[in-house]
Design an enzyme around this catalytic site. Structure first.
Site, short mmCIF file in Angstrom:
data_model
loop_
_atom_site.label_atom_id
_atom_site.label_comp_id
_atom_site.label_asym_id
_atom_site.label_seq_id
_atom_site.Cartn_x
_atom_site.Cartn_y
_atom_site.Cartn_z
N HIS A 12 89.80 25.21 72.08
CA HIS A 12 88.53 24.38 72.14
C HIS A 12 87.38 25.22 72.42
O HIS A 12 86.17 24.67 72.84
CB HIS A 12 88.90 23.38 73.45
CG HIS A 12 89.50 22.10 73.14
ND1 HIS A 12 88.99 21.12 72.42
CD2 HIS A 12 90.84 21.89 73.51
CE1 HIS A 12 89.95 20.19 72.22
NE2 HIS A 12 91.08 20.46 72.95
N THR A 48 81.41 16.24 71.19
CA THR A 48 81.94 14.60 70.93
C THR A 48 80.78 13.88 71.12
O THR A 48 80.72 12.80 70.78
CB THR A 48 83.17 14.20 71.56
OG1 THR A 48 83.22 14.47 72.79
CG2 THR A 48 84.64 15.04 70.92
N LYS A 95 74.65 25.84 76.31
CA LYS A 95 74.05 24.33 76.06
C LYS A 95 72.68 24.21 75.83
O LYS A 95 72.07 23.21 75.32
CB LYS A 95 74.70 23.18 76.65
CG LYS A 95 76.18 23.22 76.63
CD LYS A 95 77.00 22.08 77.51
CE LYS A 95 78.49 22.18 77.02
NZ LYS A 95 79.07 21.39 75.93
N LYS A 139 79.00 10.46 69.42
CA LYS A 139 78.82 9.17 70.14
C LYS A 139 77.46 8.77 69.91
O LYS A 139 77.29 7.27 69.74
CB LYS A 139 79.25 9.06 71.62
CG LYS A 139 80.90 9.44 71.68
CD LYS A 139 80.71 10.04 73.29
CE LYS A 139 82.35 10.63 73.49
NZ LYS A 139 82.47 11.37 74.78
N LYS A 155 75.03 16.30 79.31
CA LYS A 155 76.30 17.01 78.95
C LYS A 155 76.36 17.97 80.12
O LYS A 155 75.59 18.00 81.02
CB LYS A 155 76.29 17.93 77.53
CG LYS A 155 74.85 18.90 77.38
CD LYS A 155 75.25 19.48 76.19
CE LYS A 155 74.59 18.42 74.90
NZ LYS A 155 75.74 18.15 73.80
N ARG A 156 77.61 18.89 79.99
CA ARG A 156 77.67 19.67 81.32
C ARG A 156 76.68 20.58 81.09
O ARG A 156 76.17 21.27 80.19
CB ARG A 156 79.00 20.29 81.03
CG ARG A 156 79.50 21.44 81.88
CD ARG A 156 81.11 21.70 81.89
NE ARG A 156 81.30 22.08 80.71
CZ ARG A 156 81.34 23.25 80.24
NH1 ARG A 156 81.11 24.60 80.82
NH2 ARG A 156 81.76 23.54 78.80
#
Length: 819
Positions: free
Chosen positions: A360, A659, A557, A663, A551-552
């Site tokens: 992952h 993911t 990110k 969504k 998100k985290r």
């Protein structure tokens, strides 16, 4: 083919709820307490699923079907009441029943705690996969840990993240079924004595171990239509009663109690702090505990119908979700060799044919490595087995590539150095018949970079399976207004075949459908605005562009890139350089790891920037900045349907798939993103005109890193927009009462410390944001683009992903390799 949903009458459901109010909760059936109604409804569903579990098992037994066992340290399953009602075909009956009693079903659903069984995308993916396996009638079961405390409850104090205990099990959990009759006894610690057997062969003995008891808790997983109900089995740790009694009888009561407490600590908390020695050891113990319990249970089930292990790979497929369960390789070998006396070669053949590994991440820190000394202390027999696997593997590699010492060093399971480490990803690779990435780009990076040596050895083992999400949770449940519109327009076949959404394309420019679609989006935005108002006492304009980055919190990110854009736009407006033409609401949410200083600073920065902007009367309602605390599945279900713009701006080559991006796409948000992870495939599906792509490509970044040619300081001097934003950090514009608070960002960039290429992508990001603003002003065209995104999101269903796993990995004939 869409499964038939077994309906239930309101009268039958009412009778069941009344029964549980009386007999399970000892309450009068007239109780109107939302908590009582949640519990009694959940118990009613569990009764129905328990019978279905037995029926499903009888069907599996009769067909002798191959079983899939999904091992994951996280299962972020979210609240179960709504999802289960939908999958069992009981949602409408339950809603009508409660409405007739003057009760809002949403208020009842709010009584359920989010299970603290995961952190982010990894655990949510696992939950989606369980839903899809049951819906597709696959004998698929999850194995995880029954954490008492989740990651943490996030509270904000003066802009800083504060972690509070997340004791999600403090209240009664009505879904789980405790199975003390199927507990596992797990050995740990101890030492190895070196003996010989009667034939003179080496016969190591693992002695003086301690015992942990694994107590299973089953949570039913209903597929859509209710025909198939599988389960998620979570193991809680307890102490061995016999072992404790022995200590007690020796007169040391306190040591007996201490032993019990120490054993139960193993499953107390998700992600113990691994920056300290005790936390690191506990994390390793958790990973071993999971695989040891799971494999004992899997073998026990197999041996009910088999006398030997000849059919084991044909009857069991074990999927390791990332490196966390990779000790399954050593544990399965230990069980087969030590406890069932199989020859090493036959045990290894079975192990490789049974296990498969999903990677992952390409981040080095996420590819787990454990100190050899720590494994020797905690699981000494497994360390022996890992050394033996490595020895035999390197012998074969050397036979194929004689004299290539550097290759042996690179592929070895043991990383040499001052502190010898076991490379868990290498263990998983060597011990599996398949390794898959989770997006096309990610799999290519694994082949060409992270695992290129292994790909050269075993190209046939590498496959790509792009991640997916379950539309039952992320559209049917999370966005019921849109789900009804879609069903009324093209039928409800999309619920189990998301490719049916393509039938929406002709409606993308039909005025009536567009009006209904945009009306639903506005209603969702109004609902989120109310949540923001109730939570933060901040008024939000539902007609503003909802620009969402949730998100985290992690540097790769690039929350910082988004904040820099907000600062740039704010300074343009207050300095008279820009007249705002689109009101914007910037919404953030996410948790930072407790020991991750930079990530926690990002949360503080978001709050400080928001405080300045939200209170600046010159801005009026042109901009608002929001941070919603304690991001969770249930909060995501409210945020995602309200999004206009989905921020997927990670540095290219870092995000394996994503993911959240799927969504948002499914719920009618347009994506602004880099060519990273599944964004690449989303571009292919949505079309270049319906997504906003910017920035460097993964191969361009990789080349610059290799050549060491990027200098962030040069971009500060070349681009005035970058200079303006970095100077704001230096000059304390967003920390007037906390001098110097964010100067570290300025100094890092000036010292050429920008490992995630924020400054190089900043100007292209501003340009694409200008394009977004212009396109949002054309509301009809924007709505058309959002409808096309929904219509073209079918590829990103977890049903498709699970079908790929089933075809490419779990039911593929595995041939013995040469290594």
């Amino acid at each position: 083919m869409k499964p038939t949903v077994n309906k239930i009458s309101k009268s039958d459901l009412k009778a069941s709820i009344d029964y549980h109010l009386r007999c399970s909760l000892c309450k009068e059936p007239l109780s109107r307490e939302n908590r009582d109604l949640f519990l009694s409804t959940a118990f009613s569903l569990r009764d129905r699923m328990a019978e279905k579990i037995l029926q499903t098992e009888r069907r599996y037994q009769a067909s002798q079907t191959k079983r899939v066992y999904y091992l994951s340290l996280e299962f972020l399953i979210g609240r179960l009441l709504g999802n289960t009602l939908h999958n069992l075909g009981m949602f409408d009956a339950c809603r009508e029943l409660l409405t007739e009693a003057g009760i809002d079903i949403e208020e009842v659903r709010e009584q359920e705690n989010d299970p603290g069984l995961g952190n982010g995308g990894l655990g949510r993916l696992a939950a989606c996969f369980l839903d899809s396996m049951a819906t597709l009638d696959i004998a698929g079961f999850g194995y995880g840990i029954h954490y008492e405390y989740g990651l943490f409850k996030q509270e904000i104090d003066n802009g800083y993240q504060r972690e509070k205990p997340d004791n999600w099990l403090a209240d009664l959990n009505p879904w789980e079924i405790k199975r003390t009759d199927e507990k596992c006894i797990i050995p740990i610690y101890g030492r190895i004595e070196h003996f010989q057997d009667r034939d003179g062969g080496y016969n190591p003995m693992w002695l003086d171990w301690k015992l942990i008891v694994g107590i299973p808790f089953d949570i039913p997983v209903a597929g859509y239509g209710g025909k198939t109900v599988n389960w998620l089995r979570l193991y809680g740790a307890g102490s061995s009663a016999d072992f404790d009694i022995q200590i007690f009888n020796e007169g040391d009561y306190f040591r007996a109690v201490e032993q019990k407490v120490a054993s139960e600590t193993i499953t107390k908390m998700l992600y113990p702090l691994d920056t300290i020695k005790s936390g690191k050891e506990l994390r390793l113990v958790q990973e071993y505990f999971l695989v040891a319990c799971a494999l004992k249970d899997i073998i026990r089930r197999y041996l009910k119908n088999n006398e030997n292990f000849d059919r084991f790979p044909d009857q069991a497929a074990i999927q390791m979700n990332d490196t966390h369960p990779s000790l399954a390789v050593a544990e399965l070998m230990r069980l087969l060799v030590d406890e069932y006396a199989l020859p090493w070669e036959r045990a290894w053949e079975i192990t490789q044919q049974t296990l498969a590994y999903t990677n992952h991440t390409v981040l080095a820190e996420a590819l787990e490595k454990w100190p050899v000394a720590l494994l020797e202390r905690v699981i000494p027999r497994h360390l022996q087995i890992i050394h033996e696997i490595n020895h035999r593997f390197l012998e074969k590699v050397a036979g194929r590539h004689p004299g290539d010492v550097d290759l042996l060093r690179r592929v070895s399971l043991i990383q040499e150095g001052e502190t010898k480490m076991v490379r868990m990803a290498h263990l998983a690779l060597v011990g599996s018949h398949s390794v898959n990435g989770v997006s096309a780009l990610h799999t290519d990076i694994l082949k060409q970079d992270n695992f290129s040596d292994f790909y050269a050895l075993w190209p046939e083992r590498f496959v790509n399976i792009t991640n997916g999400i379950t539309q039952r949770r992320w559209l049917l449940e999370a966005n019921p207004r849109l789900a009804r519109l879609i069903t009324d327009t093209i039928s409800d076949a999309w619920i189990t075949d998301l490719s049916q959404l393509r039938l929406l394309e002709p409606y993308a420019d039909q005025a009536i459908f567009m009006d209904e679609f945009s009306g639903i989006k506005r209603a969702n935005k109004q609902a989120l605005s109310k949540i923001i108002s109730d939570t933060l006492w901040l008024s939000i304009d539902p007609d503003s562009l909802f620009d969402i980055h949730v998100k985290r919190i992690h540097e790769y990110k690039r929350q910082l890139l988004k904040i820099m854009h907000i600062i740039h736009e704010y300074l343009q407006i207050v300095r008279g350089e820009k007249t705002p033409t689109v009101a914007k609401t910037f919404i953030f949410a996410g948790k930072a790891a407790p020991g991750y200083w930079v990530a926690k600073q990002m949360i503080k920065l978001i709050h400080n920037v928001g405080q300045v902007i939200n209170q600046d009367r010159r801005i009026k309602d042109a901009m608002k900045v929001v941070f919603l605390p304690d991001y969770s599945v249930s909060l995501a279900e409210k945020i995602i349907p309200a999004a206009d713009l989905s921020e997927q701006i990670s540095m290219a080559g870092q995000e394996a798939s994503g993911t959240g991006n799927m969504k948002f796409m499914l719920n009618g948000a347009l994506t602004v993103g880099t060519l990273d992870g599944a964004n690449v495939e989303m571009l292919e599906e949505a079309g270049v005109d319906n997504i906003f792509i910017f920035g460097l490509k993964a191969e361009e970044i990789a080349d610059m890193i290799k050549k060491n040619t990027y200098r962030s300081r040069e971009y500060y001097h070349r681009f005035p927009e970058i200079r303006t934003v970095l100077d704001a950090f230096r000059d304390n514009i967003f920390s007037p009462d906390e001098q110097g608070l964010f100067q570290w960002i300025y100094h890092r960039m000036m010292n050429n410390e920008d490992p995630y290429f924020h400054l190089m992508d900043f100007s292209p990001y501003l340009q694409v944001q200008d394009q977004i603003e212009a396109e949002y002003r054309d509301s009809a065209n924007w709505t058309k683009k959002t409808i096309l995104n929904v219509a073209r999101s079918g590829k990103f269903s977890s049903d498709r992903a699970i079908s790929d796993y089933n075809h490419l990995i779990w039911n593929k004939k595995v041939l013995n390799g040469s290594l």
